[in-house]
Design an enzyme around this catalytic site. Structure first.
Site, PDB file in Angstrom:
ATOM      1  N   ARG A  61      -3.623   6.587  74.940  1.00 47.25           N
ATOM      2  CA  ARG A  61      -4.011   5.237  74.538  1.00 47.25           C
ATOM      3  C   ARG A  61      -5.385   5.356  73.875  1.00 47.25           C
ATOM      4  NH1 ARG A  61      -8.201   5.806  76.636  1.00 47.25           N
ATOM      5  NH2 ARG A  61      -8.621   3.645  76.248  1.00 47.25           N
ATOM      6  N   GLY A  62      -5.881   4.207  73.369  1.00 44.99           N
ATOM      7  CA  GLY A  62      -7.081   4.272  72.550  1.00 44.99           C
ATOM      8  C   GLY A  62      -6.642   4.409  71.103  1.00 44.99           C
ATOM      9  N   ASP A  90      -9.869  -1.671  68.254  1.00 44.80           N
ATOM     10  CA  ASP A  90      -8.499  -1.321  67.855  1.00 44.80           C
ATOM     11  C   ASP A  90      -8.190  -1.736  66.429  1.00 44.80           C
ATOM     12  OD1 ASP A  90      -8.518  -1.774  70.947  1.00 44.80           O
ATOM     13  OD2 ASP A  90      -6.915  -0.362  70.457  1.00 44.80           O
ATOM     14  N   LYS A 109     -10.244  -4.489  73.472  1.00 44.53           N
ATOM     15  CA  LYS A 109      -9.662  -4.790  74.783  1.00 44.53           C
ATOM     16  C   LYS A 109     -10.079  -6.166  75.282  1.00 44.53           C
ATOM     17  CE  LYS A 109      -7.364  -2.732  76.587  1.00 44.53           C
ATOM     18  NZ  LYS A 109      -5.914  -2.962  76.386  1.00 44.53           N
TER      19      LYS A 109
HETATM   20  O1  MRU Z   1      -4.988  -0.519  75.652  1.00 41.77           O
HETATM   21  P1  MRU Z   1      -5.837   0.648  75.273  1.00 41.77           P
HETATM   22  O2  MRU Z   1      -6.317   1.442  76.459  1.00 41.77           O
HETATM   23  O3  MRU Z   1      -5.189   1.515  74.225  1.00 41.77           O
HETATM   24  O4  MRU Z   1      -7.104  -0.019  74.618  1.00 41.77           O
HETATM   25  C1  MRU Z   1      -8.131   0.794  74.115  1.00 41.77           C
HETATM   26  C2  MRU Z   1      -9.282   0.011  73.609  1.00 41.77           C
HETATM   27  O5  MRU Z   1      -9.296  -1.193  73.586  1.00 41.77           O
HETATM   28  C3  MRU Z   1     -10.412   0.818  73.043  1.00 41.77           C
HETATM   29  O6  MRU Z   1     -11.636   0.179  73.254  1.00 41.77           O
HETATM   30  C4  MRU Z   1     -10.179   0.973  71.539  1.00 41.77           C
HETATM   31  O7  MRU Z   1      -8.905   1.495  71.297  1.00 41.77           O
HETATM   32  C5  MRU Z   1     -11.181   1.846  70.923  1.00 41.77           C
HETATM   33  S1  MRU Z   1     -10.882   3.520  71.324  1.00 41.77           S
HETATM   34  C6  MRU Z   1     -11.933   4.532  70.552  1.00 41.77           C
END
Ligand code: MRU
Length: 362
Positions: A53-54, A242, A253
């Site tokens: 994820r990320g 994202d 997030k």
């Molecule tokens: O739901 P996730 O864990 O994929 O969400 C990740 C985030 O919101 C991060 O802050 C974002 O992807 C930036 S990662 C460098």
């Protein structure tokens, strides 16, 4: 970055180049488990189930997903089907689309028999680019941390939300890259880690990776940030994202927007670190235009953790009949963003003209 003192990335090809391996992030912080992805469907499942994820890591995993599919079937139909399936895995992080479309653009004009090797090579290039981009973000963001330290001459307190560290990328991270760069310069700092309900990426992942790197940190509940800011305990906020629109609206997030509001009310600078593949140049108004992922109710109704008997248990925290809504992301308007930290430098008070100028061909 390092795990138990050993260099580690989040995704890497196997020695025989037939598969890729990932860290199963659903198992952290209690277990460090790696998983082998052998097919496009494995990659799609890993993204959907959040083993990876990320935003940046999702994009790279999707690129490898296309490459794995080309190993099995490299026809036009197979390319289209695997791209479509990967694109549907998660809706909000634009890096997924970026990774898939970059693969498609390279592969579509090639002869079918050339596609497998070209795809594998291209996925590796995309992964390596992510590392270099994040390293640059780290250096630019470190300038901001250093400036605060030079002014205050005391420990710099940084608040972050979710996990935008190396676990969210191939290496280094985005929001945490400046922190790792500042630690390398021996700038004294401390990180307030939002737990980031419901999946606890802060409590489980950010706390784990900061701990592995020896960075001073404290996990706080998601609603503590405003209180800390009112009492002068936060010098800056740095988050990842994202998707950023052309005018600089930031999707991240769920809960990020509330941190930005609290930061503005308390005169705390609010920074967003991002690689250029996270910019969606096709969108302007993030609140209206960015699709917000809604995830399973079970993420809210239940919580998992390590019990004193050493086993992982999942328990219910809500009444069985209470309805639940689980929005994964929110949008912070550009007006609340002090600056965007990119691989091309820091874009203060972002708007479309400044963002486009930063990424004009050089
Ligand atoms: O739901 P996730 O864990 O994929 O969400 C990740 C985030 O919101 C991060 O802050 C974002 O992807 C930036 S990662 C460098």
């Amino acid at each position: 970055m390092k795990v138990n003192g050993q260099p580690q990335r989040t995704i890497w090809p196997t020695a025989d180049n037939t598969a890729v391996e990932i860290i199963d992030q659903t198992k952290l912080p209690h277990e460090f488990v790696t998983v082998r992805l052998e097919s496009m469907r494995d990659a799609e499942r890993a993204i959907r189930d959040m083993q990876v994820r990320g935003a940046p890591l999702i994009g790279v995993t999707a690129a490898y997903g296309v490459a794995l599919s080309m190993r099995h079937h490299a026809s036009d139909a197979a390319l289209r089907a695997s791209c479509d399936m990967l694109l549907a895995a998660r809706p909000t992080a634009v890096n997924l689309r970026w990774g898939v479309e970059r693969m498609r653009a390279l592969l579509a004009p090639l002869a079918v028999e050339q596609r497998a090797d070209a795809a594998w090579h291209q996925a590796a290039v995309i992964a390596e680019e992510d590392v270099q981009i994040n390293r640059a973000i780290g250096l630019h963001g470190c300038d901001l941390i250093r400036a605060i330290y030079q002014r205050t001459k005391s420990t710099v307190n940084i608040l972050t939300h979710c996990n935008a560290g190396w676990l969210a990328t191939v290496d280094w991270g985005t929001a945490l890259a400046p922190i790792y760069a500042a630690i390398a310069e021996n700038i004294p700092l401390h990180v307030w880690v939002d737990e980031t309900r419901p999946r606890n990426q802060g409590a489980s992942l950010t706390a784990w990776e900061l701990g592995q790197h020896g960075v001073a940190h404290t996990v706080i509940v998601d609603n503590a940030g405003g209180h800390l800011m009112q009492h002068g305990l936060v010098d800056m906020v740095i988050v990842g994202t994202d998707r950023v629109t052309a005018r600089g609206d930031v999707c991240n997030k769920i809960g990020t927007y509330l941190k930005a509001l609290a930061a503005r009310d308390n005169g705390v600078p609010f920074y967003v670190a991002l690689p250029s593949p996270t910019i969606d140049w096709t969108l302007q108004d993030g609140v209206q235009e960015i699709p917000i992922e809604e995830r399973a109710a079970a993420e809210v109704t239940h919580i998992s953790g390590l019990a004193d008997d050493g086993k992982i248990y999942t328990v219910r925290v809500t009444p069985p009949d209470s309805p639940v809504a689980n929005y994964g992301f929110d949008v912070t308007p550009a007006r609340l963003v002090t600056a965007l930290i990119t691989e091309r430098g820091v874009v203060h008070a972002p708007d479309e003209a400044k963002l486009r100028a930063a990424f004009a061909a050089s």
